[in-house]
Motif scaffolding. Structure first.
Motif, PDB file in Angstrom:
ATOM      1  N   ALA A   1     -38.641  39.488  -6.726  1.00  0.00           N
ATOM      2  CA  ALA A   1     -40.089  39.305  -6.768  1.00  0.00           C
ATOM      3  C   ALA A   1     -40.466  38.145  -7.680  1.00  0.00           C
ATOM      4  O   ALA A   1     -41.396  37.395  -7.375  1.00  0.00           O
ATOM      5  N   LEU A   2     -39.748  37.980  -8.779  1.00  0.00           N
ATOM      6  CA  LEU A   2     -40.023  36.856  -9.675  1.00  0.00           C
ATOM      7  C   LEU A   2     -39.682  35.520  -9.023  1.00  0.00           C
ATOM      8  O   LEU A   2     -40.386  34.523  -9.203  1.00  0.00           O
ATOM      9  N   PHE A   3     -38.598  35.489  -8.278  1.00  0.00           N
ATOM     10  CA  PHE A   3     -38.183  34.235  -7.637  1.00  0.00           C
ATOM     11  C   PHE A   3     -39.069  33.878  -6.452  1.00  0.00           C
ATOM     12  O   PHE A   3     -39.197  32.719  -6.102  1.00  0.00           O
ATOM     13  N   ARG A   4     -39.690  34.873  -5.803  1.00  0.00           N
ATOM     14  CA  ARG A   4     -40.566  34.596  -4.662  1.00  0.00           C
ATOM     15  C   ARG A   4     -41.872  33.913  -5.086  1.00  0.00           C
ATOM     16  O   ARG A   4     -42.480  33.234  -4.302  1.00  0.00           O
ATOM     17  N   ARG A   5     -42.297  34.138  -6.296  1.00  0.00           N
ATOM     18  CA  ARG A   5     -43.578  33.570  -6.758  1.00  0.00           C
ATOM     19  C   ARG A   5     -43.446  32.145  -7.059  1.00  0.00           C
ATOM     20  O   ARG A   5     -43.040  31.265  -7.155  1.00  0.00           O
TER      21      ARG A   5
END
Length: 72
Positions: free
Chosen positions: A68-72
């Protein structure tokens, strides 16, 4: 719209931050992972304790949070 974190995800983020800070502390300071007087205490409290909290909560949760952190 604000995305609020559930209490479970907040605890997981705290444990991940604790794990990252502990790993950094063990790598960058002369603190040894094992001592005669303390045993494995520094390594346990800095690495194994937060990792066990994450795994106990849900084994796939740390990876889901990282993705989720990398998708942002």
């Amino acid at each position: 719209m604000h995305d609020t974190l559930s209490p479970r995800r907040l605890r997981a983020l705290i444990a991940m931050a604790w794990l990252a800070a502990g790993a950094l502390l063990l790598l960058l300071t002369p603190l040894s992972g094992h001592s005669e007087t303390l045993g494995w205490t520094p390594a346990f409290w800095l690495l194994l304790a937060p990792a066990s909290v994450l795994v106990a909560m849900k084994p796939s949760l740390p990876m889901a949070l990282l993705m989720a952190l990398f998708r942002r």
